[in-house]
Scaffold this active site. Structure first.
Site: not given
Ligand code: MG
Ligand code: ZN
Length: 379
Positions: A62, A103, A154, A267, A272, A276, A314-315
């Site tokens: 992620d 996500s 999540d 995952e 991620d 952040h 996912d990004h």
């Protein structure tokens, strides 16, 4: 002569001022991380036992863009298990209603083959529930599993087992997990399985459905067969140790009992989180944790010879730029440009029978159809 001097002076002032102006416009703080937790990287053979895979292991980092991967590679003195992958491509991540996906929609596209609106789980852009590749695998007699480092409710994992309008509908996602029939799921989120407003005790319901329900890693590691609901605390890798590797091995052990094959989603949820928080150490530690788990998965896949391993994201998160590094020492310097996600393409890596389908540039929705195709599943 004088003109030449003034031209030189003019150009000199211009270049200095432009560097100054560029520096002024930079956002975010540059930080350096010295890794001291190096891991061994193996080379895996590419001799497989069949052209069609029996098992698919889909590994999602992620928020993992190319910069996160290269930061990890540098921090591990230049080597990653990811280096083994020979089939490489890119995935376009935009959602149905946003250039930059969350996500929810990112996982939705990967799991169901539908671009949807941000925050949506297991539904198309009109709000209709759509089956995930995991559900279709299950209907074709394959065993299924989900292993994550965050809450299993999540957005990313939820897309494989649930259908709700908004990713924050955790109690509803939990009750859909109980109905999902997924053989093995390991992650956080126990709070939504007990002490619920509707008074249901989903842990008991899971037991009645034949799940072995455990709440600590030691008990989870004892499970070798049957159905497993494994609950763990959500934390950074510094506190959870080798949990992702260990829980992935547990899932592989259990799922490998199924002769018809399996579909497992793993995952690395918190790459991620590092993005952040604009935290180099957090990002790199999570990336290296993921790569160690990729090594375990490749070890299984090489031995099995009928397993396709796909690694993607996912990004990207944080808009990470690498500004310096040292492959000899594992020192890495980077700068983040946002506290959110970005719209860049993310990499795709594939290993095993069927890997050749996962090259080139494609939409994130293509994973769904390609996995169904290589496994020859009926829809
Ligand atoms: Mg996620
Ligand atoms: Zn995020």
């Amino acid at each position: 002569m004088k003109t030449k001097f003034f031209t030189f002076l003019f150009l000199f002032i211009l270049s200095v001022s432009s560097i100054y102006a560029q520096q002024k416009s930079y956002e975010g703080v540059e930080s350096t991380y010295q890794n001291n937790n190096f891991h061994d990287v193996n080379t895996y053979s590419h001799k497989f036992k069949s052209k069609k895979p029996r098992n698919v292991i889909l590994m999602i980092g992620d928020g993992m863009g190319v910069a996160q991967i290269y930061a990890g590679a540098t921090a591990n003195k230049g080597k990653l298990n990811l280096d083994n992958f020979k089939h490489v491509g890119f995935s376009r991540t935009h959602s149905a209603n946003r250039y930059v996906t969350d996500s929810g929609a990112g996982g939705n596209a990967i799991a169901t083959g539908y671009k949807t609106n941000n925050y949506s789980i297991g539904i198309d852009a009109e709000g209709n529930p759509v089956p995930s590749v995991m559900k279709i695998a299950q209907q074709n007699g394959l065993a299924t599993g989900i292993v994550v480092t965050t809450s299993m409710l999540d957005a990313t994992p939820a897309n494989f087992a649930a259908h709700v309008e908004h990713r924050n509908m955790m109690p509803e996602i939990a009750s859909q997990f109980v109905q999902s029939g997924v053989n093995v799921f390991i992650g956080g989120g126990i709070e939504h399985f007990k002490d619920r407003e509707d008074q249901r005790n989903l842990l008991e319901e899971l037991s009645h459905k034949g799940y072995q329900v455990y709440e600590n890693i030691e008990s989870i590691k004892t499970v070798k067969q049957g159905k497993l609901a494994g609950f763990l605390k959500e934390s950074k890798v510094s506190k959870r140790g080798n949990q992702l590797e260990e829980t992935t091995e547990v899932a592989l052990n259990i799922l490998d009992n199924h002769r018809k094959g399996f579909f497992l989603m793993v995952e690395a949820s918190e790459i991620d989180g590092g993005g952040h928080e604009n935290d180099m150490q957090f990002t790199v530690d999570e990336m290296l944790d993921f790569d160690k788990t990729i090594g375990k998965v490749l070890e299984f896949a090489e031995k099995d010879g009928r397993t396709l391993v796909i690694v993607t994201a996912d990004h990207e998160t944080g808009g990470l730029t690498i500004t310096n590094g040292n492959m000899q020492t594992g020192e890495i310097t980077g700068r983040f440009s946002t506290g959110g996600h970005t719209g860049v393409m993310v990499p795709v890596f594939a290993y095993g029978p069927g890997a050749e389908h996962f090259t080139g540039i494609d939409e994130n929705t293509s994973f769904f159809s390609k996995i169904i195709k290589v496994l020859r599943l009926k829809r």
